[in-house]
Design a protein around this motif. Structure first.
Motif, short mmCIF file in Angstrom:
data_model
loop_
_atom_site.label_atom_id
_atom_site.label_comp_id
_atom_site.label_asym_id
_atom_site.label_seq_id
_atom_site.Cartn_x
_atom_site.Cartn_y
_atom_site.Cartn_z
N GLU A 1 -34.85 68.02 -15.90
CA GLU A 1 -35.49 68.37 -17.18
C GLU A 1 -34.63 67.92 -18.35
N SER A 2 -33.30 67.95 -18.16
CA SER A 2 -32.39 67.45 -19.19
C SER A 2 -31.02 67.21 -18.55
N TYR A 3 -30.18 66.48 -19.27
CA TYR A 3 -28.85 66.11 -18.78
C TYR A 3 -27.77 66.54 -19.74
N ALA A 4 -26.59 66.79 -19.17
CA ALA A 4 -25.40 66.87 -20.01
C ALA A 4 -25.09 65.44 -20.48
N ARG A 5 -24.59 65.34 -21.71
CA ARG A 5 -24.45 64.05 -22.38
C ARG A 5 -23.58 63.06 -21.61
N ILE A 6 -22.41 63.51 -21.17
CA ILE A 6 -21.46 62.54 -20.59
C ILE A 6 -21.95 62.07 -19.22
N PHE A 7 -22.53 62.97 -18.44
CA PHE A 7 -23.07 62.54 -17.14
C PHE A 7 -24.13 61.46 -17.34
N PHE A 8 -25.04 61.71 -18.28
CA PHE A 8 -26.11 60.74 -18.54
C PHE A 8 -25.51 59.39 -18.92
N ARG A 9 -24.55 59.44 -19.83
CA ARG A 9 -23.93 58.20 -20.31
C ARG A 9 -23.21 57.48 -19.16
N ASN A 10 -22.50 58.23 -18.32
CA ASN A 10 -21.79 57.62 -17.21
C ASN A 10 -22.75 57.00 -16.19
N ALA A 11 -23.89 57.65 -15.99
CA ALA A 11 -24.89 57.08 -15.07
C ALA A 11 -25.38 55.74 -15.60
N VAL A 12 -25.59 55.68 -16.91
CA VAL A 12 -26.06 54.44 -17.52
C VAL A 12 -24.95 53.38 -17.52
N ALA A 13 -23.75 53.79 -17.96
CA ALA A 13 -22.66 52.82 -18.11
C ALA A 13 -22.28 52.19 -16.78
N THR A 14 -22.35 52.97 -15.70
CA THR A 14 -21.99 52.44 -14.38
C THR A 14 -23.18 51.78 -13.70
N GLY A 15 -24.41 52.13 -14.11
CA GLY A 15 -25.58 51.63 -13.42
C GLY A 15 -25.73 52.20 -12.02
N GLU A 16 -25.04 53.31 -11.74
CA GLU A 16 -25.07 53.88 -10.40
C GLU A 16 -26.44 54.43 -10.02
N LEU A 17 -27.12 55.03 -10.98
CA LEU A 17 -28.40 55.66 -10.68
C LEU A 17 -29.21 55.81 -11.96
N TYR A 18 -30.50 56.00 -11.78
CA TYR A 18 -31.37 56.24 -12.92
C TYR A 18 -31.38 57.73 -13.25
N PRO A 19 -30.94 58.13 -14.47
CA PRO A 19 -31.07 59.54 -14.89
C PRO A 19 -32.39 59.73 -15.64
N LEU A 20 -33.43 60.08 -14.91
CA LEU A 20 -34.76 60.20 -15.52
C LEU A 20 -35.05 61.64 -15.90
N GLU A 21 -35.83 61.78 -16.96
CA GLU A 21 -36.18 63.12 -17.43
C GLU A 21 -37.66 63.39 -17.22
N SER A 22 -37.94 64.63 -16.85
CA SER A 22 -39.31 65.06 -16.67
C SER A 22 -39.60 66.22 -17.61
N ALA A 23 -40.74 66.17 -18.28
CA ALA A 23 -41.14 67.30 -19.14
C ALA A 23 -41.52 68.50 -18.27
N ASP A 24 -41.96 68.24 -17.05
CA ASP A 24 -42.37 69.32 -16.14
C ASP A 24 -41.17 69.76 -15.31
N ARG A 25 -41.24 71.03 -14.90
CA ARG A 25 -40.14 71.58 -14.10
C ARG A 25 -40.41 71.24 -12.62
N LEU A 26 -40.07 70.00 -12.26
CA LEU A 26 -40.41 69.52 -10.91
C LEU A 26 -39.59 70.21 -9.82
N CYS A 27 -38.45 70.82 -10.20
CA CYS A 27 -37.65 71.49 -9.17
C CYS A 27 -38.36 72.73 -8.63
N ASP A 28 -39.41 73.18 -9.31
CA ASP A 28 -40.21 74.29 -8.79
C ASP A 28 -41.37 73.79 -7.91
#
Lengths: 433, 192
Positions: free
Chosen positions: B108-135
């Protein structure tokens, strides 16, 4: 329309007159800080991307302070410090503070200002989330990963999104027993662990002005625990006196415009606060210490960039003088300078080291991050079982201090010391004389 | 074909496989406990070892993310709640997940540095969902995620959700991180 302090620093670092929240801009970095846990990976990225023979953009602006895994037998930890040492030699870095040398400092976020590397108005980027500590000096300071740090190492530049500013005006004066730690725990408890995500948390007001630099650092240090990009305070006479005593380097402080709009404005009446603890397993799970007196504890830990500064130990000593601790109490001064101050600082004529010894605390450990973040299994003070710990550190995540079964309560040095005496969580005002 | 920072796999195409489900405020100490930060991600064998410890800090009541003795996780997508990756700036966190075989997180949302590190490294896609998919999702469910189309399909029910646009960071991840992107865009000289 005026600009906030964060916007002013970023604009100057970008060579522009103004910037707006949400803009992506390239800024020039004044100080790149790294340590033994993220430094070798940053160096690896730097060499991979810029070449084996590349030079850092400005050797005088790279500061390397090993501090995390120092007093351990872990072979890779030693290998990592060797990597830093070799890089500092290869690049002729003047600001490398080597282990096993007279230059060794301890925890980077306390050592960086002590060694004069933090100056108002500048941009500090560090491979550690608690780099936000240095906003206490009126600098823009933020944590990044190895890849961004490797980019800075080669270019001196960082792409940043200008954050919106959340302004916290701290009014009144704190009652006895209330410290900077209680102030910042209250704020995190109110806004939550993601309450300031992507934002600058600017702290201002008479209660900030009344804090010394150690206490201001405690507040800015924990801005990341609310998700903030940076914490920041305007520099004043207290700031300038600290900085000028530690560096002759020129710097130009900046201040916020009086009419600077903020995304959020909050007032905190610190005179209404009371000693707090953050319960397991989030820094935002805040409760009054007096309401948690039923929690029996196994140990107390006083240390880290948050709670291991000279002022923190003076506060603990005021509580522990003439008393005995009832549980194992670990004392880890953040830096060598803090450790030396424990011998020179006194409470009622008695040195802090004497007070701690007479109170029955464990022998004072050499300066490092130690058990704040767990670390290798032989780390001093590391949790190994289902201990209940009161700690002056900044994070109480599950497993943070080394054991998933441990319960960590974050607190001020006053509350930690009072709890050590009583053997249960204790409001320092309730400790019998 | 573009590669991520470790030069190990392309960040292209549809991601299909099993999902691991988490809640709110999954911190970096849970993603990669500090005792493993003695491993240096730019050393290939230590990159791989970080993967074996991915999510080793989760409570012991949770199913193992990487089975004992395995080098990869059977889960390629993580579905989580709010504030994923809070805490430390340790880049070891997205790297451990990427090294374990995770290709996307949907939170649903990310902490800033994790999101940035995911992007900077290209390790994985940090995608956001408006819906609470974990439920909605359960650990072990199959799902299909298309980063280009920004959709996720829950295989057991056939339900689909549109994810929030990645915007400017999508091409950075597809290029394998900030350096690959900067070089492709001519902002940095080719590797010497």
């Amino acid at each position: 329309m005026g600009a906030t302090l964060t916007e002013k620093i970023l604009a100057r670092a970008a060579g522009r007159t103004t910037v707006k929240p949400g803009e992506n801009i390239w800024i020039n970095v004044d100080v790149l800080l790294t340590h033994d846990v993220c430094g070798p990976g940053t160096i690896g990225v730097f060499h991979r991307e810029f070449g084996r023979d590349a030079g850092v953009w400005d050797p005088g602006k790279v500061v390397i302070i090993p501090d995390h895994y120092i007093f351990t037998a872990d072979e890779k930890a030693h290998r990592n410090v060797d990597t830093l040492r070799a890089f500092a030699r290869e690049q002729n870095l003047p600001h490398y503070y080597d282990v096993d040398s007279p230059r060794y400092q301890g925890v980077c976020h306390v050592a960086l200002p002590q060694r004069g590397h933090v100056r108002p108005g500048e941009v500090i980027v560090g491979t550690d989330s608690h780099t936000c500590t240095h906003g206490a000096f009126g600098a823009f300071a933020t944590g990044v990963g190895n890849t961004d740090a490797g980019f800075v190492m080669g270019t001196g530049k960082l792409l940043v999104k200008v954050p919106e500013t959340m302004r916290f005006r701290l009014r009144g004066s704190p009652p006895p027993g209330v410290t900077a730690k209680d102030i910042v725990l209250r704020i995190i408890g109110d806004i939550g662990v993601d309450g300031a995500t992507y934002c600058a948390m600017e702290f201002c007001g008479e209660a900030v002005a009344a804090l010394n630099m150690d206490e201001r650092m405690t507040v800015c240090n924990m801005a990341i625990e609310a998700g903030a990009k940076n914490g920041i305070m305007e520099p004043d006479a207290t700031t300038l006196a600290y900085v000028r005593a530690r560096t002759s380097a020129p710097f130009e402080p900046l201040c916020a415009d009086r009419d600077a709009p903020a995304a959020a404005d909050a007032e905190v009446d610190v005179s209404a606060l009371e000693p707090l603890v953050a319960e397991p397993h989030l820094p935002s799970s805040v409760a009054p210490a007096r309401e948690r007196g039923g929690v029996k504890i196994d140990r107390v830990y006083i240390g880290s960039c948050t709670g291991g500064k000279t002022t923190d130990f003076i506060m603990a000593a005021r509580v522990l003088k003439g008393r005995r601790v009832a549980v194992t109490t670990f004392l880890v001064p953040a830096t060598v300078e803090v450790a030396e101050s424990l011998m020179t600082e006194t409470v009622d004529g008695k040195s802090l080291v004497e007070i701690f010894a007479e109170a029955g605390c464990r022998d004072i450990a050499p300066p490092s991050c130690a058990a704040c973040l767990g670390g290798p299994p032989d780390t001093f003070g590391r949790a190994a079982g289902s201990e209940t710990i009161v700690s002056t550190t900044n994070r109480n995540f599950i497993g943070r201090m080394g054991s998933k079964r441990a319960s960590i309560y974050l607190a001020s040095p006053l509350t930690a010391a009072a709890s050590a005496v009583a053997g249960r969580i204790t409001d320092p005002r309730e400790l019998p004389g | 074909m573009t590669m991520n920072a470790a030069g190990q796999r392309p960040n292209e195409g549809v991601i299909a496989g099993r999902v691991y489900v988490l809640g709110d405020n999954v911190d970096t100490d849970q993603i990669i406990p500090a005792q493993y930060l003695n491993l240096v991600p730019t050393i290939p064998e230590e990159y791989a070892r970080l993967g074996t410890h991915a999510l080793a800090g989760l409570p012991d009541t949770m199913p193992a993310f990487v089975p004992p003795g395995a080098t990869k996780s059977p889960y390629v997508i993580i579905v989580s709640g709010r504030n994923f990756g809070c805490g430390s700036s340790r880049e070891h966190a997205p790297i451990a997940l990427g090294a374990a075989g995770v290709r996307a997180v949907v939170a649903e949302s990310y902490a800033r540095i994790f999101f940035r590190n995911a992007v900077a490294t290209g390790e994985l896609y940090p995608l956001e969902s408006a819906d609470r998919l974990c439920d909605v999702f359960r650990t072990g469910d199959e799902a299909t995620l298309d980063p280009a189309d920004e959709t996720i399909v829950h295989a057991p029910s056939g339900r689909a959700w549109r994810l929030k646009p990645l915007g400017a960071v999508g091409p950075v991840i597809a290029a394998g991180g900030i350096f690959g992107y900067a070089r492709a865009a001519g902002m940095l000289a080719p590797r010497s």
